[in-house]
Design a protein around this motif. Structure first.
Motif, PDB file in Angstrom:
ATOM      1  N   VAL A  19     -30.711 -13.847 -10.891  1.00 40.34           N
ATOM      2  CA  VAL A  19     -32.000 -13.193 -11.056  1.00 40.34           C
ATOM      3  C   VAL A  19     -31.836 -11.726 -10.665  1.00 40.34           C
ATOM      4  CG1 VAL A  19     -34.420 -13.144 -10.353  1.00 40.34           C
ATOM      5  CG2 VAL A  19     -33.221 -15.339 -10.539  1.00 40.34           C
ATOM      6  N   VAL A  20     -32.371 -10.838 -11.487  1.00 38.27           N
ATOM      7  CA  VAL A  20     -32.286  -9.404 -11.246  1.00 38.27           C
ATOM      8  C   VAL A  20     -33.700  -8.853 -11.123  1.00 38.27           C
ATOM      9  CG1 VAL A  20     -31.466  -7.173 -12.103  1.00 38.27           C
ATOM     10  CG2 VAL A  20     -30.142  -9.257 -12.576  1.00 38.27           C
ATOM     11  N   GLY A  21     -34.009  -8.247  -9.977  1.00 37.61           N
ATOM     12  CA  GLY A  21     -35.340  -7.668  -9.828  1.00 37.61           C
ATOM     13  C   GLY A  21     -35.757  -7.522  -8.388  1.00 37.61           C
ATOM     14  N   GLU A  22     -36.998  -7.082  -8.209  1.00 37.12           N
ATOM     15  CA  GLU A  22     -37.465  -6.684  -6.890  1.00 37.12           C
ATOM     16  C   GLU A  22     -37.719  -7.860  -5.957  1.00 37.12           C
ATOM     17  OE1 GLU A  22     -41.279  -7.304  -9.238  1.00 37.12           O
ATOM     18  OE2 GLU A  22     -39.333  -6.411  -9.647  1.00 37.12           O
ATOM     19  N   ALA A  23     -37.451  -7.616  -4.680  1.00 41.12           N
ATOM     20  CA  ALA A  23     -37.869  -8.487  -3.591  1.00 41.12           C
ATOM     21  C   ALA A  23     -38.707  -7.617  -2.656  1.00 41.12           C
ATOM     22  CB  ALA A  23     -36.669  -9.065  -2.851  1.00 41.12           C
ATOM     23  N   LEU A  24     -39.824  -8.118  -2.225  1.00 49.84           N
ATOM     24  CA  LEU A  24     -40.703  -7.319  -1.377  1.00 49.84           C
ATOM     25  C   LEU A  24     -41.468  -8.229  -0.424  1.00 49.84           C
ATOM     26  CD1 LEU A  24     -43.623  -7.935  -2.869  1.00 49.84           C
ATOM     27  CD2 LEU A  24     -42.849  -6.126  -4.409  1.00 49.84           C
ATOM     28  N   MET A  25     -42.248  -7.627   0.452  1.00 48.07           N
ATOM     29  CA  MET A  25     -43.078  -8.395   1.373  1.00 48.07           C
ATOM     30  C   MET A  25     -44.510  -8.381   0.871  1.00 48.07           C
ATOM     31  SD  MET A  25     -42.723 -10.288   4.038  1.00 48.07           S
ATOM     32  CE  MET A  25     -41.262  -9.743   4.940  1.00 48.07           C
ATOM     33  N   ASP A  26     -45.051  -9.577   0.619  1.00 50.84           N
ATOM     34  CA  ASP A  26     -46.465  -9.712   0.277  1.00 50.84           C
ATOM     35  C   ASP A  26     -47.279  -9.687   1.566  1.00 50.84           C
ATOM     36  OD1 ASP A  26     -46.638  -9.945  -2.544  1.00 50.84           O
ATOM     37  OD2 ASP A  26     -45.909 -12.012  -2.440  1.00 50.84           O
ATOM     38  N   ALA A 121     -19.501  -9.878 -12.454  1.00 51.51           N
ATOM     39  CA  ALA A 121     -18.452  -9.779 -13.474  1.00 51.51           C
ATOM     40  C   ALA A 121     -18.398 -11.038 -14.326  1.00 51.51           C
ATOM     41  CB  ALA A 121     -17.105  -9.537 -12.801  1.00 51.51           C
ATOM     42  N   THR A 122     -18.706 -12.181 -13.711  1.00 46.43           N
ATOM     43  CA  THR A 122     -18.764 -13.439 -14.441  1.00 46.43           C
ATOM     44  C   THR A 122     -20.222 -13.803 -14.640  1.00 46.43           C
ATOM     45  OG1 THR A 122     -16.696 -14.184 -13.452  1.00 46.43           O
ATOM     46  CG2 THR A 122     -18.099 -15.866 -14.434  1.00 46.43           C
ATOM     47  N   LEU A 123     -20.667 -13.840 -15.880  1.00 50.98           N
ATOM     48  CA  LEU A 123     -22.079 -14.083 -16.141  1.00 50.98           C
ATOM     49  C   LEU A 123     -22.442 -15.545 -15.899  1.00 50.98           C
ATOM     50  CD1 LEU A 123     -22.544 -11.905 -19.329  1.00 50.98           C
ATOM     51  CD2 LEU A 123     -23.532 -11.492 -17.074  1.00 50.98           C
ATOM     52  N   PRO A 124     -23.663 -15.787 -15.464  1.00 52.23           N
ATOM     53  CA  PRO A 124     -24.117 -17.158 -15.223  1.00 52.23           C
ATOM     54  C   PRO A 124     -24.525 -17.820 -16.529  1.00 52.23           C
ATOM     55  CG  PRO A 124     -25.913 -15.643 -14.855  1.00 52.23           C
ATOM     56  CD  PRO A 124     -24.709 -14.791 -15.207  1.00 52.23           C
ATOM     57  N   LYS A 125     -25.030 -19.043 -16.429  1.00 54.23           N
ATOM     58  CA  LYS A 125     -25.580 -19.706 -17.610  1.00 54.23           C
ATOM     59  C   LYS A 125     -26.870 -19.022 -18.056  1.00 54.23           C
ATOM     60  CE  LYS A 125     -23.631 -24.191 -16.265  1.00 54.23           C
ATOM     61  NZ  LYS A 125     -23.941 -25.558 -15.772  1.00 54.23           N
ATOM     62  N   ILE A 126     -27.691 -18.609 -17.073  1.00 56.76           N
ATOM     63  CA  ILE A 126     -28.958 -17.943 -17.369  1.00 56.76           C
ATOM     64  C   ILE A 126     -29.093 -16.705 -16.489  1.00 56.76           C
ATOM     65  CG2 ILE A 126     -31.485 -18.124 -17.283  1.00 56.76           C
ATOM     66  CD1 ILE A 126     -31.238 -21.061 -17.998  1.00 56.76           C
ATOM     67  N   LEU A 127     -29.489 -15.604 -17.105  1.00 53.80           N
ATOM     68  CA  LEU A 127     -29.823 -14.372 -16.395  1.00 53.80           C
ATOM     69  C   LEU A 127     -31.314 -14.144 -16.557  1.00 53.80           C
ATOM     70  CD1 LEU A 127     -28.817 -11.710 -14.950  1.00 53.80           C
ATOM     71  CD2 LEU A 127     -28.720 -10.708 -17.240  1.00 53.80           C
ATOM     72  N   HIS A 128     -32.028 -14.031 -15.441  1.00 56.18           N
ATOM     73  CA  HIS A 128     -33.478 -13.826 -15.488  1.00 56.18           C
ATOM     74  C   HIS A 128     -33.849 -12.475 -14.902  1.00 56.18           C
ATOM     75  CE1 HIS A 128     -37.777 -14.470 -15.299  1.00 56.18           C
ATOM     76  NE2 HIS A 128     -37.739 -14.051 -14.051  1.00 56.18           N
ATOM     77  N   THR A 129     -34.827 -11.833 -15.517  1.00 57.28           N
ATOM     78  CA  THR A 129     -35.387 -10.614 -14.952  1.00 57.28           C
ATOM     79  C   THR A 129     -36.851 -10.523 -15.319  1.00 57.28           C
ATOM     80  OG1 THR A 129     -35.008  -8.229 -14.626  1.00 57.28           O
ATOM     81  CG2 THR A 129     -34.902  -9.059 -16.888  1.00 57.28           C
ATOM     82  N   GLY A 130     -37.507  -9.489 -14.787  1.00 57.78           N
ATOM     83  CA  GLY A 130     -38.904  -9.299 -15.123  1.00 57.78           C
ATOM     84  C   GLY A 130     -39.637  -8.456 -14.121  1.00 57.78           C
ATOM     85  N   SER A 131     -40.946  -8.360 -14.343  1.00 62.99           N
ATOM     86  CA  SER A 131     -41.878  -7.714 -13.442  1.00 62.99           C
ATOM     87  C   SER A 131     -41.591  -6.227 -13.282  1.00 62.99           C
ATOM     88  CB  SER A 131     -41.878  -8.452 -12.091  1.00 62.99           C
ATOM     89  OG  SER A 131     -42.986  -8.085 -11.314  1.00 62.99           O
ATOM     90  N   ILE A 132     -41.851  -5.719 -12.083  1.00 67.29           N
ATOM     91  CA  ILE A 132     -41.732  -4.293 -11.791  1.00 67.29           C
ATOM     92  C   ILE A 132     -40.346  -3.768 -12.138  1.00 67.29           C
ATOM     93  CG2 ILE A 132     -41.831  -2.607  -9.912  1.00 67.29           C
ATOM     94  CD1 ILE A 132     -43.795  -4.639  -8.519  1.00 67.29           C
ATOM     95  N   ALA A 133     -39.328  -4.589 -11.934  1.00 68.82           N
ATOM     96  CA  ALA A 133     -37.937  -4.167 -12.120  1.00 68.82           C
ATOM     97  C   ALA A 133     -37.635  -3.702 -13.529  1.00 68.82           C
ATOM     98  CB  ALA A 133     -36.995  -5.311 -11.748  1.00 68.82           C
ATOM     99  N   THR A 134     -38.405  -4.176 -14.498  1.00 72.84           N
ATOM    100  CA  THR A 134     -38.129  -3.812 -15.892  1.00 72.84           C
ATOM    101  C   THR A 134     -38.952  -2.614 -16.366  1.00 72.84           C
ATOM    102  OG1 THR A 134     -39.753  -5.421 -16.713  1.00 72.84           O
ATOM    103  CG2 THR A 134     -37.459  -6.159 -16.485  1.00 72.84           C
ATOM    104  N   PHE A 135     -39.853  -2.128 -15.530  1.00 73.69           N
ATOM    105  CA  PHE A 135     -40.718  -1.014 -15.920  1.00 73.69           C
ATOM    106  C   PHE A 135     -40.530   0.243 -15.063  1.00 73.69           C
ATOM    107  CE2 PHE A 135     -43.050  -4.756 -17.423  1.00 73.69           C
ATOM    108  CZ  PHE A 135     -43.375  -4.375 -18.713  1.00 73.69           C
ATOM    109  N   LEU A 136     -40.185   0.085 -13.790  1.00 74.35           N
ATOM    110  CA  LEU A 136     -40.232   1.197 -12.841  1.00 74.35           C
ATOM    111  C   LEU A 136     -38.885   1.906 -12.758  1.00 74.35           C
ATOM    112  CD1 LEU A 136     -42.151   2.548 -10.779  1.00 74.35           C
ATOM    113  CD2 LEU A 136     -41.223   0.992  -9.045  1.00 74.35           C
ATOM    114  N   ALA A 137     -38.886   3.217 -13.051  1.00 71.57           N
ATOM    115  CA  ALA A 137     -37.677   4.027 -12.934  1.00 71.57           C
ATOM    116  C   ALA A 137     -37.370   4.263 -11.450  1.00 71.57           C
ATOM    117  CB  ALA A 137     -37.880   5.349 -13.664  1.00 71.57           C
ATOM    118  N   PRO A 138     -36.077   4.474 -11.101  1.00 76.05           N
ATOM    119  CA  PRO A 138     -34.935   4.563 -12.013  1.00 76.05           C
ATOM    120  C   PRO A 138     -34.280   3.217 -12.334  1.00 76.05           C
ATOM    121  CG  PRO A 138     -34.232   5.098  -9.801  1.00 76.05           C
ATOM    122  CD  PRO A 138     -35.717   4.854  -9.706  1.00 76.05           C
TER     123      PRO A 138
END
Length: 316
Positions: A19-26, A121-138
């Motif tokens: 999974v690629v993307g933000e982790a934060l404190m709610d 370097a070795t890709l998994p079976k599934i790569l997931h992303t989304g949310s803020i990580a796909t919109f917010l620069a950089p």
């Protein structure tokens, strides 16, 4: 150099899902007081996968501070590996959720998103992303680069999880969303996300449009109306079953985790209607369990498989 260009080592060896993307404190504010929970949509999805027994790794950006340490401990409790480079200088991001009496949440964010200089370097079976990580620069540019590199070698799933307070103009956000679709196989979004991106269009038309951009499956959650899963060849409506709502935090992320879990289990039938039905029911059950308790607390595999938990959510 972006993470998509800088590949060295194998920090995600053995992970079935990265999974690629933000982790934060709610920071959850209610009439009874304030409580903090580790969160962020991608981190919630990773945690949900870990709770389902899936070997999962998270590529993110958190600070070397008490909130960052709490997030790492939380993910580790579900067996989720934090990939190298995910901890850096600066403070860990926060999202303040102010809850209304019906359990719905209004969000305010304090977040800066950048992606560390390491990708698996070795890709998994599934790569997931989304949310803020796909919109917010950089960091969003690096996420896109990683998807461009990965999508022909593994399944890519995407949940835009629209947060209007963090987006630029509507046209810019829609352009970013649509430019990512050709690098994905599965797109999951809520009906609120869909109608924000495509105002006044019916969900069926929105699904067809996203499929036309290159996705293979579009899953749209519809709150108390269940969910709709659409491919180029089939559409399946998963009926709702009401659930007692504590709050809706993380419900959509639990749906996403269980959907990914189901994708890992699918066999030679691919995305046949029977597979879509099973995927939708499993994902809806996961969301139902989550709305029944405070914060982003997705089910374990035992809970998901339990007949007693076989219900569907009022909110996804």
């Amino acid at each position: 150099m972006s993470p998509a260009q800088h590949l060295h080592g194998d920090p995600a060896r053995g992970a079935d899902v990265v999974v690629v993307g933000e982790a934060l404190m709610d920071i959850v504010v209610t009439s009874a007081g304030t409580v903090e929970h580790p969160g962020g949509s991608p981190a919630n999805v990773a945690y949900g996968l870990g709770r389902l027994g899936v070997a999962t790794a998270l590529l993110t950006s958190i600070g070397r501070d008490p909130r960052g340490a709490a997030i790492q401990q939380h993910l580790g409790s579900a067996g989720v590996e934090l990939l190298p480079g995910s901890k850096g200088p600066g403070r860990t991001a926060t999202a303040t959720a102010t809850l209304a009496s019906d359990g719905s949440a209004h969000y305010d964010f304090d977040i800066r998103w950048d992606l560390p200089g390491t990708a698996p370097a070795t890709l998994p079976k599934i790569l997931h992303t989304g949310s803020i990580a796909t919109f917010l620069a950089p960091g969003a540019a690096a996420v896109r680069g990683l998807l461009e590199q990965a999508h022909q070698r593994c399944v890519v799933t995407y949940d835009p999880n629209i947060r209007p307070a963090l987006l630029g103009s509507h046209s810019e956000a829609r352009m970013i969303f649509e430019e990512l679709i050709p690098f994905t196989e599965v797109v999951k979004l809520s009906d609120e996300d869909a109608h924000w991106l495509y105002p006044r269009q019916p969900l069926e038309q929105i699904s067809r449009h996203i499929l036309g951009l290159g996705a293979g499956l579009v899953a749209i959650t519809r709150g108390a109306d269940g969910s709709m899963l659409t491919t180029r060849d089939a559409r399946v409506l998963v009926p709702p079953v009401t659930a007692t709502v504590a709050d809706t935090i993380g419900a959509g992320d639990s749906y996403m985790s269980a959907l990914i879990y189901g994708l890992l289990l699918r066999g030679a039938d691919g995305l046949a209607p029977s597979v879509l039905e099973a995927l939708g029911r499993m994902a809806s059950k996961a969301a139902a369990i989550t709305v029944g308790r405070p914060g982003a607390q997705p089910p374990t595999l035992d809970e998901l498989q339990s007949d007693a938990a076989d219900r569907q959510p009022a909110h996804q």
